[in-house]
Design an enzyme around this catalytic site. Structure first.
Site, short mmCIF file in Angstrom:
data_model
loop_
_atom_site.label_atom_id
_atom_site.label_comp_id
_atom_site.label_asym_id
_atom_site.label_seq_id
_atom_site.Cartn_x
_atom_site.Cartn_y
_atom_site.Cartn_z
N ILE A 273 0.85 -1.19 0.00
CA ILE A 273 0.00 0.00 0.00
C ILE A 273 0.89 1.24 0.00
O ILE A 273 1.90 1.28 0.70
CB ILE A 273 -0.87 0.03 1.27
CG1 ILE A 273 -1.74 -1.23 1.36
CG2 ILE A 273 -1.73 1.29 1.34
CD1 ILE A 273 -2.29 -1.51 2.75
N CYS A 274 0.52 2.26 -0.79
CA CYS A 274 1.17 3.57 -0.70
C CYS A 274 0.11 4.63 -0.97
O CYS A 274 -1.08 4.35 -0.90
CB CYS A 274 2.37 3.67 -1.64
SG CYS A 274 1.96 3.76 -3.38
N ALA A 275 0.53 5.83 -1.31
CA ALA A 275 -0.44 6.92 -1.51
C ALA A 275 -1.30 6.69 -2.75
O ALA A 275 -2.52 6.78 -2.70
CB ALA A 275 0.28 8.26 -1.60
#
Length: 124
Positions: free
Chosen positions: A66-68
């Site tokens: 998961i990231c932005a």
């Protein structure tokens, strides 16, 4: 999932995340600690992308990165897939997840205590 093709990364859409969690997946948020503190998926673990290689031995399959927006998560997923882990990447990242109405946890006190260092600013 067929590993013969070398493709071990799966796209995970926000509505599929709970299925991965039920199967015991580690939700791995690869953003900076400051970004993580400002809003993250409940139950996720923060491991900044820059520290991923050092922490490989602490991870187990399956993993959802998961990231932005999804770009750093894609890099992390490639590395983890190369290391033989079953891995999925959250499509649209935290922004897409929140845009679909899913809740985020915040740890604002941590963010206030961590000084901003321009040399550590993430590139997107």
């Amino acid at each position: 999932m067929a590993q013969a093709s070398g493709e071990v990364m799966q796209d995970v859409f926000p509505n599929e995340l709970s299925l991965w969690q039920k199967s015991g997946a580690v939700l791995l948020d690869v953003r900076s600690p400051e970004e993580f503190a400002s809003g993250h998926i409940p139950g996720s673990r923060n491991l900044p992308l820059e520290q991923l290689l050092e922490a490989l031995d602490t991870l187990r399959s399956p993993v959802v990165t998961i990231c932005a927006t999804g770009s750093r998560a894609g890099l992390a997923a490639e590395v983890l897939g190369y290391e033989g882990l079953e891995v999925g990447k959250l499509v649209g990242g935290i922004q897409g997840y929140a845009a679909q109405g899913y809740p985020l946890e915040r740890t604002a006190t941590q963010a206030a205590e961590v000084p901003f260092k321009p040399e550590e600013a993430p590139c997107s």
